[in-house]
Design a protein around this motif. Structure first.
Motif, PDB file in Angstrom:
ATOM      1  N   GLN A  75      77.807  46.953-160.837  1.00  0.00           N
ATOM      2  CA  GLN A  75      76.997  47.510-159.765  1.00  0.00           C
ATOM      3  C   GLN A  75      76.452  46.411-158.867  1.00  0.00           C
ATOM      4  O   GLN A  75      76.304  46.605-157.652  1.00  0.00           O
ATOM      5  CB  GLN A  75      75.851  48.324-160.379  1.00  0.00           C
TER       6      GLN A  75
ATOM      7  N   TYR B 185      77.697  55.206-151.758  1.00  0.00           N
ATOM      8  CA  TYR B 185      77.890  55.044-153.194  1.00  0.00           C
ATOM      9  C   TYR B 185      78.516  56.319-153.758  1.00  0.00           C
ATOM     10  O   TYR B 185      78.099  57.433-153.422  1.00  0.00           O
ATOM     11  CB  TYR B 185      76.567  54.769-153.891  1.00  0.00           C
TER      12      TYR B 185
ATOM     13  N   CYS C 228      83.122  58.027-163.077  1.00  0.00           N
ATOM     14  CA  CYS C 228      81.746  58.473-163.211  1.00  0.00           C
ATOM     15  C   CYS C 228      80.866  57.245-163.394  1.00  0.00           C
ATOM     16  O   CYS C 228      81.207  56.329-164.162  1.00  0.00           O
ATOM     17  CB  CYS C 228      81.582  59.442-164.390  1.00  0.00           C
ATOM     18  N   ALA C 229      79.747  57.211-162.651  1.00  0.00           N
ATOM     19  CA  ALA C 229      78.840  56.069-162.771  1.00  0.00           C
ATOM     20  C   ALA C 229      78.247  55.986-164.166  1.00  0.00           C
ATOM     21  O   ALA C 229      77.968  54.892-164.666  1.00  0.00           O
ATOM     22  CB  ALA C 229      77.737  56.180-161.719  1.00  0.00           C
TER      23      ALA C 229
ATOM     24  N   SER D 199      75.920  52.985-158.582  1.00  0.00           N
ATOM     25  CA  SER D 199      77.330  53.144-158.903  1.00  0.00           C
ATOM     26  C   SER D 199      78.049  51.834-158.655  1.00  0.00           C
ATOM     27  O   SER D 199      77.616  51.006-157.842  1.00  0.00           O
ATOM     28  CB  SER D 199      77.965  54.248-158.040  1.00  0.00           C
TER      29      SER D 199
ATOM     30  N   GLU E 145      78.935  58.543-156.854  1.00  0.00           N
ATOM     31  CA  GLU E 145      78.422  58.826-158.204  1.00  0.00           C
ATOM     32  C   GLU E 145      79.527  59.320-159.120  1.00  0.00           C
ATOM     33  O   GLU E 145      79.548  58.990-160.312  1.00  0.00           O
ATOM     34  CB  GLU E 145      77.321  59.879-158.117  1.00  0.00           C
ATOM     35  N   ARG E 146      80.457  60.091-158.553  1.00  0.00           N
ATOM     36  CA  ARG E 146      81.488  60.680-159.402  1.00  0.00           C
ATOM     37  C   ARG E 146      82.711  60.995-158.549  1.00  0.00           C
ATOM     38  O   ARG E 146      82.575  61.453-157.404  1.00  0.00           O
ATOM     39  CB  ARG E 146      80.960  61.961-160.070  1.00  0.00           C
TER      40      ARG E 146
END
Length: 598
Positions: A217, A244, A25-26, A166, A246-247
């Motif tokens: 990042q 990217y 998770c970001a 992320s 995010e999760r």
């Protein structure tokens, strides 16, 4: 420039194991918090449902998609090959902190270690450990069974502004001709800033997906700026497409992994190039045979048939296509995610209801092959089917006026979509609260009635228990009496059996005696019959003698004198009459002798 972040969800089968270090998770969140965030909408949808209803909902959202085996291979370029690790254990032999096996500990030896080595040379067996840890196979490769879902966030994230994006990137499609060694060469300039890299191979042929986790990042942004849109090599035309992440989450299928996620849109696949499709792509098309394509995949296709199954495409819906709910065959829309066919919003709105239930955003109209985005409430492609010959043509709008009209239309559609969504959400949650209150009140009343019924049942059961205890005591007394009778009858039975044996033995002896007596009786009867026959013959002779004597006495004297002096000659009898004359001759001879004796 702005991009949409993606969410990767790995839906696992019930029997499949979780892959290691896959969740990400970001934001700074634990694995439990990630799971809670991912499953909040699914739990709200499945709460209060029975097992059958849950299975029906999950089957509806999975659609025609099938689970398959996926191979996940992990590399750690910055810290050495991760194939030396698995579950925190290594394959090396356990070593002591002061001296290892053979008197060594690492690269150098201390004097104390040399002394200890000299003390144990006489017994090398003492150096061997009791247990040796090992593993078989490649520990950096994991095999799981499930479905890979790819979602995009509905909000755009800027690449130029200093905002949180992320530290993980995803390479959507890497050609299968590129080996792991070639991929490591491709990302070699960033080995120092990479934490790990996961290669995911599913049932998709000729390509695989790669997840790259960077230290920060900024390193991810540098890799994105350098490699996004770059060719993997100078021979092939395939380019590196980065997004990217995010999760990244892992969820079991029975927990609702296929259910829609708030603020996320699931992306379908192109069945030709097998890459995920988005509205940012030049064109998206799904044929009547439920095969979706990019516009680039159809640029060189000059036929009206499907490139995959050669199914002939027609502008009108065929008879087999009909709404799954009401069965109409006009104004049909097919879901690009699961293949559900429903009627349009001007008929019975079943296609839109399918979107509300599953949040499957994209649907294609079967009459003209145009793709509609329910979340954006507009068309998201530039390819249409010509009504004259059925071939695919590109629809373009030229001029600034068209662009301004598009912008105004988008603003109006966005405003309308926002207000309608807010209103629908308000109505939805209010109705849900009312339903929850009603359900709660009904459950409380049901529990009260059940509690009263349970108390009454307990009282009745206690009474029955007391009665059963009394019956048990009486039955135990009867049982003891019956056991005594059974024992007595057993003794009598044994005595009767002994007596029966003796009687059987006597019976056999008596039977033998009876047979002997019967044999003797038969012999005596035979002897008696023979004696009777002899006596009967003698009786006949006597009677014959007496009758003859009487007749002779009645004759004159001369005749008696002549008979006394006469002789009797008996002729030879034939064989057929030899028995009777012989008997008569015997009797005659006897009579003659008797007369002569007189």
């Amino acid at each position: 420039m702005s991009v949409s972040l993606v969410v990767i969800r790995l839906e696992l089968a019930e029997s499949s194991q979780f892959p290691e270090d896959f969740q990400y998770c970001a934001e700074d969140m634990s694995d439990d918090e990630i799971g809670e965030k991912a499953l909040s909408a699914a739990r709200a949808c499945l709460d209060g449902k029975s097992g059958t209803e849950k299975a029906a909902i999950l089957h509806q959202h999975i659609g025609s998609r099938a689970m398959s085996d996926m191979v996940i291979e992990t590399f750690s370029p910055a810290h050495g090959n991760s194939s030396k690790k698995k579950n925190g254990k290594t394959s090396a032999l356990p070593q002591d902190s002061e001296s290892g096996p053979g008197g060594t500990s690492g690269d150098a030896e201390s004097p104390g270690a040399k002394e200890s080595q000299g003390t144990v040379l006489d017994s090398p067996s003492k150096e061997l450990p009791d247990q040796i840890s090992f593993f078989s196979g490649n520990p950096s490769v994991e095999i799981v069974h499930g479905i890979m879902h790819l979602y995009k966030t509905n909000k755009m994230t800027s690449l130029t502004e200093d905002v949180r994006r992320s530290a993980m990137l995803c390479i959507l499609a890497v050609p299968a001709t590129m080996t792991s060694h070639d991929l490591m060469k491709f990302v070699a300039p960033f080995n120092d800033v990479m934490e790990h890299m996961k290669i995911i191979r599913d049932s998709t042929p000729n390509q695989y997906m790669v997840l790259v986790k960077f230290s920060s990042q900024a390193d991810a942004d540098s890799f994105y700026a350098t490699c996004n849109g770059r060719q993997f090599n100078s021979i092939e035309e395939a380019v590196c497409q980065l997004v990217y992440v995010e999760r990244a989450e892992v969820i079991k299928s029975e927990e609702g992994a296929s259910l829609p996620v708030m603020d996320l849109t699931e992306l379908p696949k192109c069945t030709v190039c097998l890459e995920r499709m988005d509205e940012s792509v030049n064109g998206v098309l799904t044929t009547l045979c439920n095969h979706s394509f990019h516009s680039q995949c159809l640029q060189r296709w000059e036929d009206a048939t499907c490139p995959v199954c050669r199914y002939c495409q027609t502008p009108e819906p065929v008879e087999e296509n009909k709404c799954f709910e009401c069965g109409v065959q006009e104004n049909l829309w097919i879901c690009l995610i699961c293949g559900h066919i429903g009627c349009g919003r001007y008929v019975s709105r079943h296609a839109y209801k399918h979107f509300e239930e599953t949040q499957h955003t994209y649907a294609m109209q079967l009459t003209n092959h145009r793709v509609w985005d329910y979340a954006g409430d507009n068309y998201v492609h530039r390819l249409v089917a010509s009504k004259t010959d059925g071939k695919i043509v590109q629809y373009e709008c030229e001029g600034d006026t068209c662009q301004d009209e598009k912008i105004d239309a988008l603003q109006l559609e966005y405003s309308y979509l926002l207000t309608s969504q807010l209103e629908s959400q308000r109505v939805y949650w209010e109705n849900k609260i009312v339903h929850l209150e009603k359900d709660t009140a009904e459950e409380i009343n049901n529990m009260k009635t059940k509690f009263k019924e349970t108390i009454e049942k307990c009282d009745s059961l206690e009474q029955k228990l007391n009665e059963l205890v009394k019956e048990k005591q009486s039955l135990e007394k009867k049982c003891t009496q019956l056991n005594a009778k059974v024992a007595k009858l057993g003794v009598e039975l044994r005595e009767e059996q002994e007596m029966n044996k003796c009687l059987r033995a006597n019976q056999s002896q008596l039977q033998m005696r009876l047979k002997e007596e019967e044999r003797r009786l038969r012999e005596m009867c035979e002897q008696k019959d023979t004696k009777i026959m002899e006596l009967q013959e003698e009786l006949r002779d006597v009677m014959f003698y007496l009758q003859t004597q009487q007749q002779i006495d009645q004759m004159p004297a001369d005749t008696r004198q002549e008979i006394q002096e006469g002789q009797i000659n008996i002729a030879v009898a034939t064989s057929s009459a030899s028995v009777a004359p012989g008997g008569n001759s015997k009797l005659s001879a006897r009579k003659g002798r008797g007369k002569r004796g007189k």
